[in-house]
Design an enzyme around this catalytic site. Structure first.
Site, short mmCIF file in Angstrom:
data_model
loop_
_atom_site.label_atom_id
_atom_site.label_comp_id
_atom_site.label_asym_id
_atom_site.label_seq_id
_atom_site.Cartn_x
_atom_site.Cartn_y
_atom_site.Cartn_z
N HIS A 158 39.56 57.07 33.91
CA HIS A 158 38.56 57.28 32.87
C HIS A 158 37.23 56.65 33.23
O HIS A 158 36.17 57.23 33.04
CB HIS A 158 39.05 56.68 31.55
N ASN A 197 37.45 72.02 50.14
CA ASN A 197 38.07 70.69 50.00
C ASN A 197 39.57 70.78 50.31
O ASN A 197 40.11 69.97 51.05
CB ASN A 197 37.90 70.15 48.58
N ASP A 198 40.20 71.76 49.71
CA ASP A 198 41.63 71.93 49.95
C ASP A 198 41.90 72.71 51.23
O ASP A 198 42.85 72.41 51.95
CB ASP A 198 42.30 72.62 48.76
N ARG A 230 35.72 73.06 36.46
CA ARG A 230 37.06 72.48 36.67
C ARG A 230 37.66 72.11 35.32
O ARG A 230 37.54 70.97 34.87
CB ARG A 230 36.97 71.23 37.53
N CYS A 247 32.72 76.98 46.92
CA CYS A 247 32.51 75.93 45.93
C CYS A 247 33.07 74.58 46.38
O CYS A 247 33.08 73.62 45.62
CB CYS A 247 33.10 76.33 44.58
N ARG A 294 43.11 64.78 51.73
CA ARG A 294 41.67 64.61 51.45
C ARG A 294 41.35 63.30 50.72
O ARG A 294 40.21 62.89 50.65
CB ARG A 294 41.15 65.80 50.63
N ARG A 353 37.53 78.13 36.13
CA ARG A 353 38.74 78.04 36.94
C ARG A 353 39.89 77.61 36.03
O ARG A 353 39.74 76.66 35.26
CB ARG A 353 38.57 77.02 38.06
N GLU A 383 41.78 78.64 49.21
CA GLU A 383 41.82 77.22 49.57
C GLU A 383 43.14 76.82 50.21
O GLU A 383 43.42 75.63 50.37
CB GLU A 383 41.51 76.32 48.35
C1 PEP Z 1 38.22 72.84 46.69
O1 PEP Z 1 39.40 72.62 46.91
O2 PEP Z 1 37.37 73.05 47.57
C2 PEP Z 1 37.72 72.88 45.30
C3 PEP Z 1 36.49 73.20 45.03
O3 PEP Z 1 38.59 72.52 44.32
P1 PEP Z 1 38.94 71.00 43.96
O4 PEP Z 1 37.99 70.11 44.70
O5 PEP Z 1 38.80 70.91 42.49
O6 PEP Z 1 40.35 70.89 44.44
MG MG Z 2 40.85 72.77 45.36
#
Ligand code: PEP
Ligand code: MG
Length: 579
Positions: free
Chosen positions: A191, A456-457, A298, A504, A467, A334, A433
């Site tokens: 939080h 990111n994923d 998100r 994204c 990550r 999403r 992803e």
């Molecule tokens: C990603 O995985 O690139 C993504 C944008 O989603 P998150 O970072 O919320 O997993």
């Molecule tokens: Mg992701």
């Protein structure tokens, strides 16, 4: 000088003197009182409760105004506990039966609760101990007066160093001159992290023992982007970061200039810049930063505001607020990406051995259809109010996509039966992803209206690097030649299929990769609002012809180091101030 690496939870750089928040202890002058004083103590206790409730109420109001109702709801638990008669009566009975002073009785009862919370098996419940401690301190402050460092009175900017901070402590920071937050504990989804990020204060958490390594008035550098702090920096380091701080300030001034200018390349290709948000209140600020819509909302962050699942109405209200705030601009919602590092209560009770490979995201939704349909109905209801799109995360097979669409169809039927309007042709897309989605992109593209690349994923799963694990952070890089190839192939396939595509993941907001991404054909970028100015600046200085050459060369290298060095050099050529 000491450098400590933690988790950057809120980006930005700041240099300031440290203020170390010791565990704030209130001195309780009297343990017991005489029988004659009992009525006065009970009176004091009542006033303490009333003052605490009034304070929480106004704090909630201020927070709701400044940061939105989601953040303000964090105090619901505190308010709920203090407004119950039961707690008051328990404390009052210690005053009447054991002659305890009001303050001592408060401490006894609330410490008892804290011990009970600490012994609970459920991690999320154990974390509640901080809230109970916060309630104790609030009451004691009203009973015993101020103690510890009065942060609002500090006239100079400071970096706050603490072992841990409760949500209300972080929230109160908006009334201080704090420029950064460093904590021993905490992570991205705590939080405190959420609140501090939404306030735009650079922060690093998970620093283990920073609160014992820093002394009051030590100079500190805090780099929330890189997730590190430098304690008592030497002259070189200080100089380096002063330059960085100035660079960021200079960019901020550029932002004012750039905001209303289009993101077009020097050869006149229009690029769309969108933003990623976690809370509805962020939506308005996105447009102010020069974005043209929300590329990633998100929504799982709705779950962080309380222990109970959000209702359909609460989902709807959040989406409605975002749509209103962006006035006609696209909003890509999403569906819930719960799991991995973002748990619901029930998931937290059953820890997984490999949560990132576990019941996460769309998999979780497909196994919890009521929860999934609740969200889908809310999105559909909101779909008639603006340019809304639905995006499914973590798709790793066609069947998964088809199942998700069937559930969407069910949600549509529900609404139809109830006579509630919705957009039947709402665009439906997926996040690409997982390596599986990337490798099966051709088939997936036949069944979606758009895709968004979640680097990111995608990077974590392609390179098999967690990550969020700082121990393997150096292996986690978008410059890996394989990542470049995967991205090129996804984009090629989408171009051939004539399906809209965007990115994204964080890579879309990293200036070093802008030329490469333009060169492989990316025209829609979605990123944190604070990344927009730098990316727009590069786009406005670049030509697609040059970007195509850069991408071609970058794709010819064998190692990530070669790729990174080359991309940095090329970026510097068009934007010499690029670090
Ligand atoms: C990603 O995985 O690139 C993504 C944008 O989603 P998150 O970072 O919320 O997993
Ligand atoms: Mg992701």
């Amino acid at each position: 000088m000491e450098i400590k690496k933690g988790i950057g939870v809120s980006p930005g750089v700041t240099i300031a003197k440290a203020v170390v928040l010791d565990a704030e202890e209130y001195r309780i002058a009297q343990k017991t009182v005489s029988v004659d004083d009992i009525p006065a103590e009970l009176e004091r206790l009542r006033s303490g409760f009333d003052a605490s409730l009034a304070e929480l109420h106004s704090l909630q109001e201020v927070m709701a105004r400044q940061l939105g109702p989601d953040i303000a709801a964090i105090f619901d638990f505190h308010y709920g506990v203090l407004s119950q008669d039961r707690l008051f009566e328990q404390i009052a009975s210690l005053i009447t039966q054991k002659n305890y002073s009001a303050a001592y009785a408060v401490r006894e009862v609330l410490r008892g609760y804290q011990r009970r919370f600490l012994n609970m098996k459920d991690q999320l419940l154990r974390e509640r101990v901080r809230d109970v401690h916060d309630i104790e301190r609030r009451l004691l402050r009203h009973l015993c007066g101020q103690s510890g460092e009065e942060l609002t009175l500090l006239a100079e900017p400071f970096i706050l160093v603490a072992h841990d901070l409760t949500p209300s402590q972080v929230a109160n920071l908006s009334q201080t001159k704090v420029t950064g937050v460093a904590m021993d504990v905490g992570g991205l989804t705590s939080h405190a992290a959420i609140v501090v990020r939404s306030m735009g204060i650079p922060a690093v958490m998970g620093l283990k023992d920073v609160s014992t390594r820093v002394s009051k008035s030590d100079t500190m550098v805090l780099d929330g982007t890189k997730g590190l702090v430098v304690i008592r920096p030497d002259t070189d380091m200080l100089q380096e970061y002063r330059v960085e701080e100035e660079r960021i300030h200079a960019l901020a001034s550029d932002l004012i200039e750039l905001r209303d200018k289009p993101a077009v390349t020097t050869d006149n290709i229009k690029i769309t810049l969108l933003t990623n948000i976690e809370f509805p209140y962020e939506a308005k600020a996105c447009l102010e930063k020069g974005a043209e819509g929300i590329g990633l909302y998100r929504t799982e962050f709705l779950y962080l505001r309380s222990e109970v699942e959000p209702t359909e109405e609460e989902h709807y209200e959040a989406y409605h607020a975002v749509i209103q705030a962006v006035g006609g601009c696209p909003v890509t919602i999403r569906t819930l990406d719960l799991g991995a590092d973002k748990y619901t209560q029930s998931q937290a009770r059953e820890p997984e051995r490999n949560p990132f490979l576990g019941l996460r995201s769309i998999r979780y939704c497909l196994q919890n259809l009521d929860l999934f349909k609740t969200q889908l109905r809310a999105i559909l209801r909101a779909s008639v109010e603006g340019d809304v799109r639905i995006m499914f995360p973590l798709i790793s097979s066609l069947m998964e996509l088809r199942q998700a669409k069937i559930v969407l169809g069910d949600a549509m039927e529900d609404l139809e039966e109830m006579g509630i309007p919705f957009r039947r042709d709402i665009p439906v897309g997926i996040m690409v992803e997982t390596p599986a989605a990337a490798l099966q992109i051709k088939e997936l593209l036949r069944e979606v209206d758009f895709i968004s690349i979640g680097t990111n994923d995608l990077i974590q799963y392609t390179l098999a690097v967690d990550r969020s694990n700082e121990r393997v952070a150096s292996l986690y890089t978008a410059s890996h030649p394989v990542i470049l190839r995967v991205l090129r192939d996804i984009i090629r396939a989408a171009e051939r299929a004539q399906i809209a595509f965007s990115m994204c993941g964080e890579m879309a907001g990293e200036p070093m990769y802008t030329l490469l991404l333009l060169g492989i054909g990316l025209r829609q970028f979605s990123m944190a609002p604070s990344d927009i100015p730098e990316i727009k600046k590069i786009i406005r200085s670049a030509s697609i012809a040059h970007a195509v050459r850069v991408a071609k060369r970058a794709l010819s290298f064998d190692t990530d180091r070669q790729v990174s060095n080359y991309l940095r050099d090329e970026t510097r050529k068009i934007w010499p101030e690029f670090m």
